[in-house]
Design a protein around this motif. Sequence first.
Motif, PDB file in Angstrom:
ATOM      1  N   PHE A 291       0.776  -1.132  -0.133  1.00 24.56           N
ATOM      2  CA  PHE A 291      -0.092  -0.172   0.037  1.00 24.56           C
ATOM      3  C   PHE A 291       0.844   1.214  -0.105  1.00 24.56           C
ATOM      4  N   ILE A 292       0.549   2.406  -0.607  1.00 26.94           N
ATOM      5  CA  ILE A 292       1.210   3.493  -0.931  1.00 26.94           C
ATOM      6  C   ILE A 292       0.375   4.669  -0.232  1.00 26.94           C
ATOM      7  N   GLY A 293       0.810   5.608   0.455  1.00 24.99           N
ATOM      8  CA  GLY A 293       0.057   6.556   1.206  1.00 24.99           C
ATOM      9  C   GLY A 293       0.416   7.866   0.458  1.00 24.99           C
ATOM     10  N   TRP A 294       0.510   8.982   1.374  1.00 26.16           N
ATOM     11  CA  TRP A 294       1.045  10.179   1.030  1.00 26.16           C
ATOM     12  C   TRP A 294       1.575  11.015   2.367  1.00 26.16           C
ATOM     13  N   ASP A 295       2.168  12.182   2.148  1.00 30.00           N
ATOM     14  CA  ASP A 295       2.662  12.735   3.125  1.00 30.00           C
ATOM     15  C   ASP A 295       2.238  14.382   2.856  1.00 30.00           C
ATOM     16  N   VAL A 296       1.602  14.801   2.013  1.00 29.67           N
ATOM     17  CA  VAL A 296       0.981  16.028   1.897  1.00 29.67           C
ATOM     18  C   VAL A 296      -0.514  15.723   1.511  1.00 29.67           C
ATOM     19  N   ASP A 297      -1.608  16.128   2.436  1.00 29.06           N
ATOM     20  CA  ASP A 297      -2.903  16.120   2.359  1.00 29.06           C
ATOM     21  C   ASP A 297      -3.511  17.433   2.019  1.00 29.06           C
ATOM     22  N   ASN A 312      -0.728  25.256   2.000  1.00 28.57           N
ATOM     23  CA  ASN A 312      -0.482  23.626   2.536  1.00 28.57           C
ATOM     24  C   ASN A 312       0.771  23.318   1.454  1.00 28.57           C
ATOM     25  N   ILE A 313       0.113  23.077   0.603  1.00 30.19           N
ATOM     26  CA  ILE A 313       1.409  22.699  -0.503  1.00 30.19           C
ATOM     27  C   ILE A 313       2.773  23.104  -0.568  1.00 30.19           C
ATOM     28  N   ASN A 314       2.574  24.560  -0.611  1.00 30.31           N
ATOM     29  CA  ASN A 314       3.842  25.053  -0.478  1.00 30.31           C
ATOM     30  C   ASN A 314       4.803  25.094   0.869  1.00 30.31           C
ATOM     31  N   GLU A 315       4.027  25.114   1.911  1.00 24.65           N
ATOM     32  CA  GLU A 315       4.690  24.894   3.220  1.00 24.65           C
ATOM     33  C   GLU A 315       5.231  23.807   3.620  1.00 24.65           C
ATOM     34  N   ASN A 316       4.510  22.573   3.015  1.00 22.36           N
ATOM     35  CA  ASN A 316       4.913  21.041   3.534  1.00 22.36           C
ATOM     36  C   ASN A 316       5.579  20.172   2.495  1.00 22.36           C
ATOM     37  N   THR A 317       5.610  20.790   1.042  1.00 18.43           N
ATOM     38  CA  THR A 317       6.231  19.869   0.196  1.00 18.43           C
ATOM     39  C   THR A 317       7.615  19.839   0.331  1.00 18.43           C
ATOM     40  N   ILE A 322       4.590  12.995  -1.620  1.00 17.49           N
ATOM     41  CA  ILE A 322       3.503  12.452  -2.654  1.00 17.49           C
ATOM     42  C   ILE A 322       2.225  13.470  -2.164  1.00 17.49           C
ATOM     43  N   ILE A 323       1.663  14.319  -2.915  1.00 18.77           N
ATOM     44  CA  ILE A 323       0.386  15.012  -2.702  1.00 18.77           C
ATOM     45  C   ILE A 323      -0.730  14.380  -3.233  1.00 18.77           C
ATOM     46  N   LEU A 324      -1.769  14.254  -2.046  1.00 19.69           N
ATOM     47  CA  LEU A 324      -2.905  13.829  -2.188  1.00 19.69           C
ATOM     48  C   LEU A 324      -4.028  14.711  -2.686  1.00 19.69           C
ATOM     49  N   MET A 325      -4.663  14.308  -3.665  1.00 23.25           N
ATOM     50  CA  MET A 325      -5.806  15.234  -4.283  1.00 23.25           C
ATOM     51  C   MET A 325      -6.805  14.177  -4.714  1.00 23.25           C
ATOM     52  N   HIS A 326      -7.963  14.581  -5.393  1.00 23.61           N
ATOM     53  CA  HIS A 326      -9.055  13.612  -5.889  1.00 23.61           C
ATOM     54  C   HIS A 326      -9.525  14.203  -6.966  1.00 23.61           C
ATOM     55  N   SER A 327      -9.922  13.201  -8.145  1.00 20.54           N
ATOM     56  CA  SER A 327     -10.309  13.426  -9.173  1.00 20.54           C
ATOM     57  C   SER A 327     -11.910  13.260  -9.369  1.00 20.54           C
ATOM     58  N   GLN A 345       2.845  25.528 -11.184  1.00 23.57           N
ATOM     59  CA  GLN A 345       3.837  26.753 -11.361  1.00 23.57           C
ATOM     60  C   GLN A 345       4.597  26.963  -9.969  1.00 23.57           C
ATOM     61  N   ASP A 346       4.018  26.873  -8.855  1.00 25.07           N
ATOM     62  CA  ASP A 346       4.677  27.037  -7.611  1.00 25.07           C
ATOM     63  C   ASP A 346       5.837  25.963  -7.494  1.00 25.07           C
ATOM     64  N   LEU A 347       5.358  24.756  -7.520  1.00 23.80           N
ATOM     65  CA  LEU A 347       6.577  23.666  -7.514  1.00 23.80           C
ATOM     66  C   LEU A 347       7.521  23.691  -8.539  1.00 23.80           C
ATOM     67  N   GLN A 348       7.196  24.151  -9.534  1.00 26.80           N
ATOM     68  CA  GLN A 348       8.256  24.134 -10.626  1.00 26.80           C
ATOM     69  C   GLN A 348       9.131  25.378 -10.579  1.00 26.80           C
ATOM     70  N   ASP A 349       8.598  26.363 -10.021  1.00 21.76           N
ATOM     71  CA  ASP A 349       9.444  27.568  -9.815  1.00 21.76           C
ATOM     72  C   ASP A 349      10.397  27.255  -8.715  1.00 21.76           C
ATOM     73  N   LYS A 350      10.252  26.414  -7.581  1.00 22.91           N
ATOM     74  CA  LYS A 350      11.015  26.070  -6.703  1.00 22.91           C
ATOM     75  C   LYS A 350      12.097  24.948  -7.006  1.00 22.91           C
ATOM     76  N   GLY A 351      11.988  24.530  -8.068  1.00 18.89           N
ATOM     77  CA  GLY A 351      12.887  23.571  -8.773  1.00 18.89           C
ATOM     78  C   GLY A 351      12.457  22.002  -8.724  1.00 18.89           C
ATOM     79  N   PHE A 352      11.072  21.970  -8.535  1.00 20.18           N
ATOM     80  CA  PHE A 352      10.474  20.621  -8.229  1.00 20.18           C
ATOM     81  C   PHE A 352      10.292  19.821  -9.760  1.00 20.18           C
TER      82      PHE A 352
END
Length: 365
Positions: A291-297, A312-317, A322-327, A345-352
């Motif tokens: 089973f695989i979980g996540w660390d950013v909900d 939340n994402i900017n502060e905790n990634t 692994i970021i949890l979202m829903h479709s 955009q935010d994550l790519q600007d931070k080099g991710f």
Amino acid sequence: MYIPAQSTSTRKTAIQQKKKKKRRQILALIVFIALIIPFFHYPAKAIQHFVSPLFTGSSAVLDSDHSQQITDNVPNKKPESNDSDLPTVQDPDKNNKDDDNLGNGVPTTPTHTAPPETIPEHIDTPETTPETSKTPEVKPDTTFPVETEQPAVTEPETTIPPGQGTEHEPSDKKYVALTFDDGPDTKYTPAILDILKQYNVKATFFVVGTQVEKHGSVLQRILDEGHSIGNHSYNHANLTKLSNKEIAYQIKKADDLITAVIGVKPDWIRAPYGAVNDMVKESMKDDDRSFIGWDVDTRDWAGSSVEEMRKNINENTKSNSIILMHSFGGKHIKNTVELLPYIIQDLQDKGFTLVTLDELKKNKA
């Protein structure tokens, strides 16, 4: 019989007097008729003719008679208006008639109103900002929501806003995996796929068996566009409340449905609600997958606003997060669709670098 002469003379005189009286009455009647006839034909002038001398004298009446025209017997007519003197008012609905009046044979009488006030061409309006009110925490239901028929989705606005948050030093080895649970559906999942395609970003979708039964073509699109697919149980049951046999059924049934559509058994399994205990792990001991979980909900399932999720994402990634979202799963998922261009955009600007779980595992090794 003898009649005295005096009596005969007296009778003759009486008869003559009666005749004279009758003639006078007839003459008076003729005079009366002659006097009232003008009142029927020219009442205004006749009254003035007979009454005015009592006040102004006959000379004034004669002058008035020659200077005033008689119009009493002429029918009243409205004065003709000169259209050229009236301002031209354009009917605002001239080029857009009410559909209710079309084809009914009833002419529409235009209503002329004063011209509207001049409106400036450019009006500054406040920008709409995402809702910032605090949404109370709501735990997800342990029963999987039943999908209802939903309207077609229009492609969301994908203009990328400026980056936000603390600047990070660029690194070639900072990877993040975006994951989306509970789909596929025909509303939010295609909208998310459109955004990922536009920005050339790959993600991982954990799908539910009952949704795969309904929307196999969307699942095929997920695979065709280079994303990874994971097993999220058959009907989103809480595995910790099931027996070993029931857990095995939930996983195998979903595997079979996914394989029937894309021809491949999924490499990843995620327990609904992330609920895993020792019994659930024991039931999967003979399976080579874990089973695989996540660390950013993002807590999109709870109705978190776009601003809250972005912060939340900017502060905790961090690297390998692994970021949890829903479709799919509720009306709040529209916030996830709106959020997605911002966090890319935010994550790519931070080099991710945004990758699938397959790539994340490979790069961690």
